[in-house]
Design a protein around this motif. Sequence first.
Motif, PDB file in Angstrom:
ATOM      1  N   THR A  45       0.976  -1.257  -0.049  1.00 63.31           N
ATOM      2  CA  THR A  45      -0.116   0.191   0.098  1.00 63.31           C
ATOM      3  C   THR A  45       0.949   1.157   0.046  1.00 63.31           C
ATOM      4  OG1 THR A  45      -1.801  -1.074   1.343  1.00 63.31           O
ATOM      5  CG2 THR A  45      -1.532   1.331   1.221  1.00 63.31           C
ATOM      6  N   ALA A  65      -7.121   3.155  -8.614  1.00 57.52           N
ATOM      7  CA  ALA A  65      -8.366   2.037  -8.874  1.00 57.52           C
ATOM      8  C   ALA A  65      -7.781   0.714  -8.010  1.00 57.52           C
ATOM      9  CB  ALA A  65      -8.790   1.939 -10.085  1.00 57.52           C
ATOM     10  N   LEU A  66      -6.490   0.333  -8.356  1.00 59.10           N
ATOM     11  CA  LEU A  66      -5.957  -0.798  -7.673  1.00 59.10           C
ATOM     12  C   LEU A  66      -5.772  -0.825  -6.429  1.00 59.10           C
ATOM     13  CD1 LEU A  66      -4.354  -3.606  -8.422  1.00 59.10           C
ATOM     14  CD2 LEU A  66      -2.286  -2.148  -8.267  1.00 59.10           C
ATOM     15  N   SER A  67      -5.167   0.506  -5.865  1.00 60.21           N
ATOM     16  CA  SER A  67      -5.284   0.569  -4.434  1.00 60.21           C
ATOM     17  C   SER A  67      -6.507   0.661  -3.586  1.00 60.21           C
ATOM     18  CB  SER A  67      -4.350   1.657  -4.079  1.00 60.21           C
ATOM     19  OG  SER A  67      -4.955   3.058  -4.315  1.00 60.21           O
ATOM     20  N   MET A  68      -7.397   0.847  -4.459  1.00 58.33           N
ATOM     21  CA  MET A  68      -8.726   1.207  -3.703  1.00 58.33           C
ATOM     22  C   MET A  68      -9.673   0.073  -3.705  1.00 58.33           C
ATOM     23  SD  MET A  68      -8.531   4.106  -2.217  1.00 58.33           S
ATOM     24  CE  MET A  68     -10.282   4.457  -1.634  1.00 58.33           C
ATOM     25  N   TYR A  69      -9.715  -0.514  -4.859  1.00 58.99           N
ATOM     26  CA  TYR A  69     -10.592  -1.659  -5.056  1.00 58.99           C
ATOM     27  C   TYR A  69     -10.147  -3.148  -5.587  1.00 58.99           C
ATOM     28  CZ  TYR A  69     -13.106   2.613  -5.768  1.00 58.99           C
ATOM     29  OH  TYR A  69     -13.534   3.962  -5.876  1.00 58.99           O
ATOM     30  N   ALA A  70      -8.916  -3.236  -5.598  1.00 60.70           N
ATOM     31  CA  ALA A  70      -8.536  -4.587  -5.786  1.00 60.70           C
ATOM     32  C   ALA A  70      -8.340  -5.386  -4.387  1.00 60.70           C
ATOM     33  CB  ALA A  70      -7.111  -4.709  -6.620  1.00 60.70           C
ATOM     34  N   PRO A  71      -8.516  -6.557  -4.317  1.00 59.85           N
ATOM     35  CA  PRO A  71      -8.079  -7.419  -3.172  1.00 59.85           C
ATOM     36  C   PRO A  71      -6.549  -7.343  -3.005  1.00 59.85           C
ATOM     37  CG  PRO A  71      -9.390  -8.683  -4.730  1.00 59.85           C
ATOM     38  CD  PRO A  71      -9.150  -7.329  -5.487  1.00 59.85           C
ATOM     39  N   ASP A  72      -6.284  -7.690  -1.744  1.00 59.53           N
ATOM     40  CA  ASP A  72      -4.623  -7.399  -1.208  1.00 59.53           C
ATOM     41  C   ASP A  72      -3.797  -8.488  -2.164  1.00 59.53           C
ATOM     42  OD1 ASP A  72      -5.430  -5.820   0.431  1.00 59.53           O
ATOM     43  OD2 ASP A  72      -5.168  -7.002   2.082  1.00 59.53           O
ATOM     44  N   GLN A 120      -3.331  -6.781  -5.607  1.00 59.32           N
ATOM     45  CA  GLN A 120      -2.417  -5.678  -5.449  1.00 59.32           C
ATOM     46  C   GLN A 120      -0.891  -6.173  -5.485  1.00 59.32           C
ATOM     47  OE1 GLN A 120      -3.183  -3.057  -2.176  1.00 59.32           O
ATOM     48  NE2 GLN A 120      -5.435  -2.882  -2.621  1.00 59.32           N
TER      49      GLN A 120
END
Length: 232
Positions: free
Chosen positions: A115, A150-157, A160
């Motif tokens: 993150t 978008a990746l940081s807010m909505y994608a699963p860990d 990411q």
Amino acid sequence: MDKLWAHLIEVQPAPDPWVVVVSALVAFAIVSFGMSWQLSRGLITIAHEGGHALMALATRRKLEGIRLHSDTSGVTLTRGRPNGPGMVLTALAGYLAPSLLGLAAAWLTEQGRITLLMWTVLLFLVCMLLLIRNLYGALILLATGGAVFALSMYAPDNVQQVVAMVAVWFLLFGGVRPIIELQRKRRRRQARDSDADQLARLTFLPGGFYVFFFLLVAGASVVGGAYLMNPL
């Protein structure tokens, strides 16, 4: 702010060994094949021109703007003394930036700070957007920044983590190929105003020395990044 900071420094678990290996192979394939390299090379150009800009600011040169072009080239415009340490360091930073950024990103990834890595990239892109001086450059930065956000807010860990590792390997491998391309162009006398040749005019060392130095740093960064992300 406490919650935001806690979110930024949150540590993700170490990836499975196969994730590290597969992400490295994917990134190597992207850099190796002509079509995928042409589509993705602009990301290396962002890092390259960002390196020039950061060093210009660090050496207190006046930064007038950055341009990114659709042919994946770019230029960073600065004002100040036409020679001296500041100009030399600014010219030196471009080809080193993708590899060194990749090495720093590998360290953050190895620490599980995915993150923090993504938000650092976002900050870097926003700062570059403030300095961009052409429409294409603004669009490519907005598209890249939007994808990272978008990746940081909505994608699963786990998603990411995989994307971050591919990006890190891409920076490490992608830092090497432009240097090889640069030397090929220099042999054909097609890059007389390259960073290496500008450095040769600014110092007593030949352009070939700087190409070798770029390649040495890029190669060491690949080795260092591989050591940091070694799943074993």
